[in-house]
Write a protein that holds these residues in place. Sequence first.
Motif, mmCIF file in Angstrom:
data_model
loop_
_atom_site.group_PDB
_atom_site.id
_atom_site.type_symbol
_atom_site.label_atom_id
_atom_site.label_comp_id
_atom_site.label_asym_id
_atom_site.label_seq_id
_atom_site.Cartn_x
_atom_site.Cartn_y
_atom_site.Cartn_z
ATOM 1 N N MET A 33 2.634 -63.160 -53.046
ATOM 2 C CA MET A 33 2.550 -64.206 -53.607
ATOM 3 C C MET A 33 3.057 -65.550 -52.788
ATOM 4 N N GLY A 34 2.200 -67.205 -52.159
ATOM 5 C CA GLY A 34 3.154 -68.025 -51.545
ATOM 6 C C GLY A 34 2.373 -68.672 -51.158
ATOM 7 N N TRP A 35 3.455 -69.534 -50.536
ATOM 8 C CA TRP A 35 2.237 -71.372 -50.130
ATOM 9 C C TRP A 35 2.708 -71.058 -49.140
ATOM 10 N N TYR A 36 0.946 -72.228 -48.738
ATOM 11 C CA TYR A 36 1.230 -72.409 -47.498
ATOM 12 C C TYR A 36 0.382 -73.718 -47.432
ATOM 13 N N ARG A 37 0.536 -75.404 -46.392
ATOM 14 C CA ARG A 37 0.374 -76.262 -46.562
ATOM 15 C C ARG A 37 -0.215 -76.828 -45.218
ATOM 16 N N GLN A 38 -1.017 -77.779 -45.014
ATOM 17 C CA GLN A 38 -1.659 -78.510 -44.137
ATOM 18 C C GLN A 38 -1.332 -79.868 -43.887
ATOM 19 N N ALA A 39 -0.550 -79.665 -43.059
ATOM 20 C CA ALA A 39 -1.036 -81.440 -42.957
ATOM 21 C C ALA A 39 -1.938 -81.887 -42.379
ATOM 22 N N PRO A 40 -2.158 -83.445 -42.146
ATOM 23 C CA PRO A 40 -3.451 -83.682 -41.647
ATOM 24 C C PRO A 40 -2.950 -83.336 -39.966
ATOM 25 N N GLY A 41 -4.331 -83.331 -39.680
ATOM 26 C CA GLY A 41 -4.343 -82.875 -38.156
ATOM 27 C C GLY A 41 -3.749 -81.823 -37.570
ATOM 28 N N LYS A 42 -2.783 -80.968 -38.237
ATOM 29 C CA LYS A 42 -2.298 -79.954 -38.401
ATOM 30 C C LYS A 42 -3.183 -78.340 -38.953
ATOM 31 N N GLN A 43 -2.120 -77.418 -38.180
ATOM 32 C CA GLN A 43 -2.351 -76.199 -38.374
ATOM 33 C C GLN A 43 -2.249 -75.879 -39.776
ATOM 34 N N ASP A 88 7.065 -83.170 -45.522
ATOM 35 C CA ASP A 88 6.313 -82.270 -46.020
ATOM 36 C C ASP A 88 4.965 -82.576 -46.953
ATOM 37 N N THR A 89 4.594 -83.940 -46.814
ATOM 38 C CA THR A 89 3.404 -84.113 -46.997
ATOM 39 C C THR A 89 1.944 -83.432 -46.542
ATOM 40 N N ALA A 90 1.572 -83.164 -47.653
ATOM 41 C CA ALA A 90 0.850 -82.007 -46.551
ATOM 42 C C ALA A 90 -0.075 -81.074 -48.357
ATOM 43 N N VAL A 91 -1.488 -80.545 -47.579
ATOM 44 C CA VAL A 91 -1.986 -80.279 -48.855
ATOM 45 C C VAL A 91 -1.209 -78.706 -48.767
ATOM 46 N N TYR A 92 -0.676 -78.038 -49.643
ATOM 47 C CA TYR A 92 -0.195 -77.163 -50.742
ATOM 48 C C TYR A 92 -1.622 -75.906 -50.954
ATOM 49 N N TYR A 93 -1.767 -74.525 -49.990
ATOM 50 C CA TYR A 93 -2.399 -74.028 -50.925
ATOM 51 C C TYR A 93 -1.518 -72.911 -51.123
ATOM 52 N N CYS A 94 -1.913 -71.900 -52.874
ATOM 53 C CA CYS A 94 -1.256 -70.814 -52.965
ATOM 54 C C CYS A 94 -2.066 -69.657 -52.409
ATOM 55 N N ASN A 95 -1.972 -68.715 -52.352
ATOM 56 C CA ASN A 95 -1.927 -67.504 -51.830
ATOM 57 C C ASN A 95 -1.819 -66.426 -52.177
ATOM 58 N N VAL A 96 -2.140 -65.335 -52.272
ATOM 59 C CA VAL A 96 -2.018 -64.320 -53.098
ATOM 60 C C VAL A 96 -2.367 -62.570 -52.214
ATOM 61 N N LEU A 97 -1.793 -61.512 -51.909
ATOM 62 C CA LEU A 97 -2.342 -60.432 -51.137
ATOM 63 C C LEU A 97 -2.595 -59.694 -52.607
ATOM 64 N N VAL A 98 -3.382 -59.783 -52.445
ATOM 65 C CA VAL A 98 -3.858 -58.565 -53.898
ATOM 66 C C VAL A 98 -4.405 -57.136 -53.156
ATOM 67 N N THR A 99 -3.934 -56.138 -54.240
ATOM 68 C CA THR A 99 -4.318 -54.527 -54.231
ATOM 69 C C THR A 99 -5.377 -54.459 -55.186
ATOM 70 N N ILE A 100 -6.212 -54.257 -55.460
ATOM 71 C CA ILE A 100 -7.993 -54.532 -56.342
ATOM 72 C C ILE A 100 -7.463 -53.339 -56.863
ATOM 73 N N LYS A 101 -7.946 -52.167 -56.311
ATOM 74 C CA LYS A 101 -7.952 -50.803 -56.581
ATOM 75 C C LYS A 101 -6.539 -50.040 -55.969
ATOM 76 N N ILE A 102 -6.340 -49.452 -56.486
ATOM 77 C CA ILE A 102 -4.876 -48.169 -56.818
ATOM 78 C C ILE A 102 -5.648 -47.631 -55.314
ATOM 79 N N TYR A 103 -4.836 -47.514 -54.035
ATOM 80 C CA TYR A 103 -4.988 -47.011 -52.704
ATOM 81 C C TYR A 103 -5.744 -47.564 -51.815
#
Length: 120
Positions: A33-43, A88-103
């Motif tokens: 689980m994590g957070w990313y951010r994107q400021a205007p004009g930046k990646q 720190d001004t930016a749009v902050y995005y929540c991100n998750v890496l999920v295993t939907i079904k085992i394996y």
Amino acid sequence: VQLQAFGGGSVQAGGSLGLSCVASGTFHSINVMGWYRQAPGKQRELVANINSDGSTTYADSVKGRLAISRDNSKDEVYLQMNSLKPEDTAVYYCNVLVTIKIYQYPRDYWGQGTLVTVSS
């Protein structure tokens, strides 16, 4: 998998804000689980993430000021932001890496983004 983020807003430099994000849906497990951010004009960039074992990764620019945590029982991730700076001004995005079904190979999901504005 759906992600809903809460928090954000406007604060003066040196202030604090908290973000939270909850995952819902049907899945086997949330790997990262994590957070990313994107400021205007930046990646979009990684702010911080946390693995299921609690190990964390932070961007150098936020180390010592921001803290990520998660509640596995609630499928929630939090970002406490202290000593905020105008850059720190930016749009902050929540991100998750999920295993939907085992394996199955884990998949990436993104929240809708929440704006954080830090004024000087």
